[in-house]
Scaffold this motif. Structure first.
Motif, PDB file in Angstrom:
ATOM      1  N   MET A 165      45.929  32.700  34.741  1.00  0.00           N
ATOM      2  CA  MET A 165      45.086  33.089  34.480  1.00  0.00           C
ATOM      3  C   MET A 165      44.723  34.478  34.369  1.00  0.00           C
ATOM      4  SD  MET A 165      42.410  32.802  32.088  1.00  0.00           S
ATOM      5  CE  MET A 165      42.712  31.617  31.134  1.00  0.00           C
ATOM      6  N   GLN A 166      44.002  35.724  33.577  1.00  0.00           N
ATOM      7  CA  GLN A 166      43.994  36.708  34.499  1.00  0.00           C
ATOM      8  C   GLN A 166      42.149  36.777  34.574  1.00  0.00           C
ATOM      9  OE1 GLN A 166      44.427  40.407  31.723  1.00  0.00           O
ATOM     10  NE2 GLN A 166      44.788  41.366  34.057  1.00  0.00           N
ATOM     11  N   LEU A 167      41.811  36.834  36.298  1.00  0.00           N
ATOM     12  CA  LEU A 167      40.639  36.355  36.080  1.00  0.00           C
ATOM     13  C   LEU A 167      39.725  37.349  36.100  1.00  0.00           C
ATOM     14  CD1 LEU A 167      38.210  34.094  37.191  1.00  0.00           C
ATOM     15  CD2 LEU A 167      38.380  35.103  38.998  1.00  0.00           C
ATOM     16  N   ALA A 168      38.699  37.663  34.701  1.00  0.00           N
ATOM     17  CA  ALA A 168      37.832  38.862  35.161  1.00  0.00           C
ATOM     18  C   ALA A 168      36.101  38.224  35.282  1.00  0.00           C
ATOM     19  CB  ALA A 168      37.174  39.301  33.596  1.00  0.00           C
ATOM     20  N   TRP A 169      35.660  39.131  35.920  1.00  0.00           N
ATOM     21  CA  TRP A 169      34.339  39.515  36.287  1.00  0.00           C
ATOM     22  C   TRP A 169      33.040  39.409  35.658  1.00  0.00           C
ATOM     23  CZ3 TRP A 169      33.109  36.704  41.180  1.00  0.00           C
ATOM     24  CH2 TRP A 169      34.288  36.676  42.112  1.00  0.00           C
ATOM     25  N   LYS A 170      32.167  38.536  35.715  1.00  0.00           N
ATOM     26  CA  LYS A 170      30.691  38.772  34.877  1.00  0.00           C
ATOM     27  C   LYS A 170      29.502  38.685  35.138  1.00  0.00           C
ATOM     28  CE  LYS A 170      29.161  38.601  29.443  1.00  0.00           C
ATOM     29  NZ  LYS A 170      29.435  37.670  28.419  1.00  0.00           N
ATOM     30  N   ASP A 171      28.762  39.453  35.672  1.00  0.00           N
ATOM     31  CA  ASP A 171      27.470  39.628  36.001  1.00  0.00           C
ATOM     32  C   ASP A 171      28.077  39.088  37.549  1.00  0.00           C
ATOM     33  OD1 ASP A 171      25.943  40.735  33.881  1.00  0.00           O
ATOM     34  OD2 ASP A 171      25.696  38.542  33.236  1.00  0.00           O
ATOM     35  N   GLY A 172      28.733  39.354  37.944  1.00  0.00           N
ATOM     36  CA  GLY A 172      28.909  38.786  39.897  1.00  0.00           C
ATOM     37  C   GLY A 172      29.902  37.616  39.148  1.00  0.00           C
ATOM     38  N   LEU A 173      30.395  36.827  38.672  1.00  0.00           N
ATOM     39  CA  LEU A 173      30.221  35.471  38.853  1.00  0.00           C
ATOM     40  C   LEU A 173      31.553  35.266  37.530  1.00  0.00           C
ATOM     41  CD1 LEU A 173      27.809  33.091  37.303  1.00  0.00           C
ATOM     42  CD2 LEU A 173      28.508  33.650  40.124  1.00  0.00           C
ATOM     43  N   PRO A 174      33.365  34.003  38.786  1.00  0.00           N
ATOM     44  CA  PRO A 174      34.199  34.809  37.382  1.00  0.00           C
ATOM     45  C   PRO A 174      33.852  34.126  35.882  1.00  0.00           C
ATOM     46  CG  PRO A 174      34.317  33.048  39.942  1.00  0.00           C
ATOM     47  CD  PRO A 174      32.811  33.296  39.207  1.00  0.00           C
ATOM     48  N   TYR A 175      34.787  34.975  35.445  1.00  0.00           N
ATOM     49  CA  TYR A 175      34.790  34.557  34.284  1.00  0.00           C
ATOM     50  C   TYR A 175      36.266  34.875  32.980  1.00  0.00           C
ATOM     51  CZ  TYR A 175      33.594  35.804  29.355  1.00  0.00           C
ATOM     52  OH  TYR A 175      32.994  36.786  27.429  1.00  0.00           O
ATOM     53  N   SER A 176      36.087  34.116  32.262  1.00  0.00           N
ATOM     54  CA  SER A 176      37.729  34.407  31.541  1.00  0.00           C
ATOM     55  C   SER A 176      37.814  35.145  30.599  1.00  0.00           C
ATOM     56  CB  SER A 176      38.147  33.011  31.260  1.00  0.00           C
ATOM     57  OG  SER A 176      38.894  33.021  29.908  1.00  0.00           O
ATOM     58  N   SER A 177      37.854  35.948  29.833  1.00  0.00           N
ATOM     59  CA  SER A 177      38.093  37.185  28.601  1.00  0.00           C
ATOM     60  C   SER A 177      38.541  36.533  27.854  1.00  0.00           C
ATOM     61  CB  SER A 177      38.851  38.420  28.985  1.00  0.00           C
ATOM     62  OG  SER A 177      38.244  39.040  30.223  1.00  0.00           O
ATOM     63  N   GLU A 178      39.887  35.684  28.117  1.00  0.00           N
ATOM     64  CA  GLU A 178      40.644  34.946  26.946  1.00  0.00           C
ATOM     65  C   GLU A 178      39.656  33.868  26.107  1.00  0.00           C
ATOM     66  OE1 GLU A 178      44.659  33.841  28.164  1.00  0.00           O
ATOM     67  OE2 GLU A 178      44.891  32.354  26.755  1.00  0.00           O
ATOM     68  N   LEU A 186      45.828  33.317  43.700  1.00  0.00           N
ATOM     69  CA  LEU A 186      45.261  32.911  44.827  1.00  0.00           C
ATOM     70  C   LEU A 186      44.579  33.609  45.700  1.00  0.00           C
ATOM     71  CD1 LEU A 186      45.182  30.936  48.218  1.00  0.00           C
ATOM     72  CD2 LEU A 186      47.186  33.116  48.641  1.00  0.00           C
ATOM     73  N   ALA A 187      44.845  35.420  44.845  1.00  0.00           N
ATOM     74  CA  ALA A 187      43.708  36.104  45.577  1.00  0.00           C
ATOM     75  C   ALA A 187      42.680  35.753  45.032  1.00  0.00           C
ATOM     76  CB  ALA A 187      44.488  37.858  45.147  1.00  0.00           C
ATOM     77  N   ASP A 188      43.155  35.749  43.670  1.00  0.00           N
ATOM     78  CA  ASP A 188      41.821  35.636  42.630  1.00  0.00           C
ATOM     79  C   ASP A 188      40.513  34.081  42.944  1.00  0.00           C
ATOM     80  OD1 ASP A 188      41.781  37.428  40.928  1.00  0.00           O
ATOM     81  OD2 ASP A 188      42.906  36.234  39.591  1.00  0.00           O
ATOM     82  N   LEU A 189      41.268  33.210  43.190  1.00  0.00           N
ATOM     83  CA  LEU A 189      40.948  31.873  43.645  1.00  0.00           C
ATOM     84  C   LEU A 189      40.025  32.661  44.972  1.00  0.00           C
ATOM     85  CD1 LEU A 189      41.191  29.466  43.019  1.00  0.00           C
ATOM     86  CD2 LEU A 189      42.550  28.619  45.000  1.00  0.00           C
ATOM     87  N   ARG A 190      41.027  32.589  46.464  1.00  0.00           N
ATOM     88  CA  ARG A 190      39.731  33.566  46.937  1.00  0.00           C
ATOM     89  C   ARG A 190      38.398  33.871  47.121  1.00  0.00           C
ATOM     90  NH1 ARG A 190      43.749  35.223  50.114  1.00  0.00           N
ATOM     91  NH2 ARG A 190      44.580  34.322  51.421  1.00  0.00           N
ATOM     92  N   ALA A 191      38.795  34.899  45.690  1.00  0.00           N
ATOM     93  CA  ALA A 191      37.665  36.026  45.939  1.00  0.00           C
ATOM     94  C   ALA A 191      37.090  35.145  44.823  1.00  0.00           C
ATOM     95  CB  ALA A 191      37.918  37.544  44.611  1.00  0.00           C
ATOM     96  N   ALA A 192      36.730  34.214  44.354  1.00  0.00           N
ATOM     97  CA  ALA A 192      36.492  33.459  43.585  1.00  0.00           C
ATOM     98  C   ALA A 192      35.524  32.752  44.713  1.00  0.00           C
ATOM     99  CB  ALA A 192      36.496  32.164  42.020  1.00  0.00           C
ATOM    100  N   LEU A 193      36.235  31.442  45.275  1.00  0.00           N
ATOM    101  CA  LEU A 193      35.830  31.147  46.415  1.00  0.00           C
ATOM    102  C   LEU A 193      34.123  31.450  47.361  1.00  0.00           C
ATOM    103  CD1 LEU A 193      37.799  28.128  46.608  1.00  0.00           C
ATOM    104  CD2 LEU A 193      35.993  27.673  45.339  1.00  0.00           C
ATOM    105  N   ALA A 194      34.563  32.385  47.037  1.00  0.00           N
ATOM    106  CA  ALA A 194      33.931  33.556  48.714  1.00  0.00           C
ATOM    107  C   ALA A 194      32.039  32.997  47.714  1.00  0.00           C
ATOM    108  CB  ALA A 194      34.424  34.755  48.279  1.00  0.00           C
TER     109      ALA A 194
END
Ligand SMILES: C[S@@+](CC[C@H](N)C(=O)[O-])C[C@H]1O[C@@H](n2cnc3c(N)ncnc32)[C@H](O)[C@@H]1O
Length: 250
Positions: free
Chosen positions: A16-29, A108-116
């Protein structure tokens, strides 16, 4: 106006290509959020942990093993909250097996960013992040001094469940909103849930969509509504009655 930034996607085709919306993980798809903007961590505790009555159930002194099956691993927030509760309340010798199915695993990079986003879970997250690549490639990892086993099946939930041998003590029925992800919320999924349930199996989900409620009832679940988390009016939870009342092709 919402601000969406795409981050690096994983090279695997299904990532999944993770996007961010208002500071939270978001799925554009899917045009949907990974968790509530009201507070994802409290949402998980309310919807999935309390919705399945886990704190009480995990305090039974003779408990040796408990299995959760989840649709949609996402950022792993549900997993981490469940693991934290397990370590706090379950008997020391007991094992939690958390089985999740994810069609679009995050890098892994997206997961790390989301869990931060959840510094209060940092110790739990670090352990899981450290083994995430192994999880994606080997499917199962042991964590937290072997008290928790995590299995990740990559692919469509319904399809994967036909091959999964585990029986759930509790279901975490997650996934993007039914209106945004209708392909996942099919009666075939609810029938797979029933096929992986026993008489004391419970389920909880953030949605109260009528199709979901009817599908779960047809698959043999007793379904209750309770107030939803944050802006959501209602959510669903319940238990398996032991037999399907719908036809196999509902
Ligand atoms: C709302 S997020 C789940 C949040 C997650 N439980 C957490 O703790 O972060 C929904 C997840 O369902 C996954 N998903 C969507 N359709 C799916 C399908 N058909 N089968 C399996 N997973 C799916 C998405 O990729 C996404 O990761």
């Amino acid at each position: 106006m919402s601000d969406i930034h795409l981050t690096n996607s994983d090279s695997r085709s299904q990532a999944m290509q993770l996007a961010w919306k208002d500071g939270l993980p978001y799925s554009s798809e899917f045009q949907d959020v990974y968790f509530s903007s009201d507070n994802g961590l409290l949402e998980t505790e309310y919807v999935f942990l309390q919705g399945n009555d886990l704190q009480r159930r995990w305090q039974q002194p003779d408990l040796t093993h408990f299995t959760i099956i989840e649709t949609g691993f996402g950022t792993g927030l549900n997993f981490l909250c469940a693991a934290q509760l397990w370590l706090a309340y379950a008997p020391q010798h007991a094992t939690l097996h958390f089985v999740s199915v994810e069609k679009y695993p995050l890098s892994l990079a997206d997961l790390r960013a989301a869990l931060a986003l959840w510094p209060q879970l940092a110790a739990f997250s670090a352990t899981m992040l450290h083994q995430y690549n192994a999880l994606v490639h080997k499917q199962t990892i042991n964590l937290y001094e072997q008290r928790v086993q995590l299995t990740l099946h990559i692919g469509d939930a319904t399809e994967q469940l036909t091959r999964i041998p585990n029986i759930a003590d509790a279901w975490f029925l997650d996934g993007f909103a039914p209106a945004k992800n209708p392909d996942m919320w099919q009666h075939a999924l609810f029938r797979e849930m029933a096929a992986h349930a026993h008489h004391d199996t419970t389920f909880a989900t953030f949605t109260s969509a009528g199709d979901v409620r009817r599908g779960l009832i047809a698959a043999g679940f007793h379904v209750s509504k309770r107030p939803g988390f944050g802006k959501k009016r209602e959510m669903l939870c319940g238990s398996f009655s032991g037999k399907m009342i719908g036809t196999p092709h509902d």
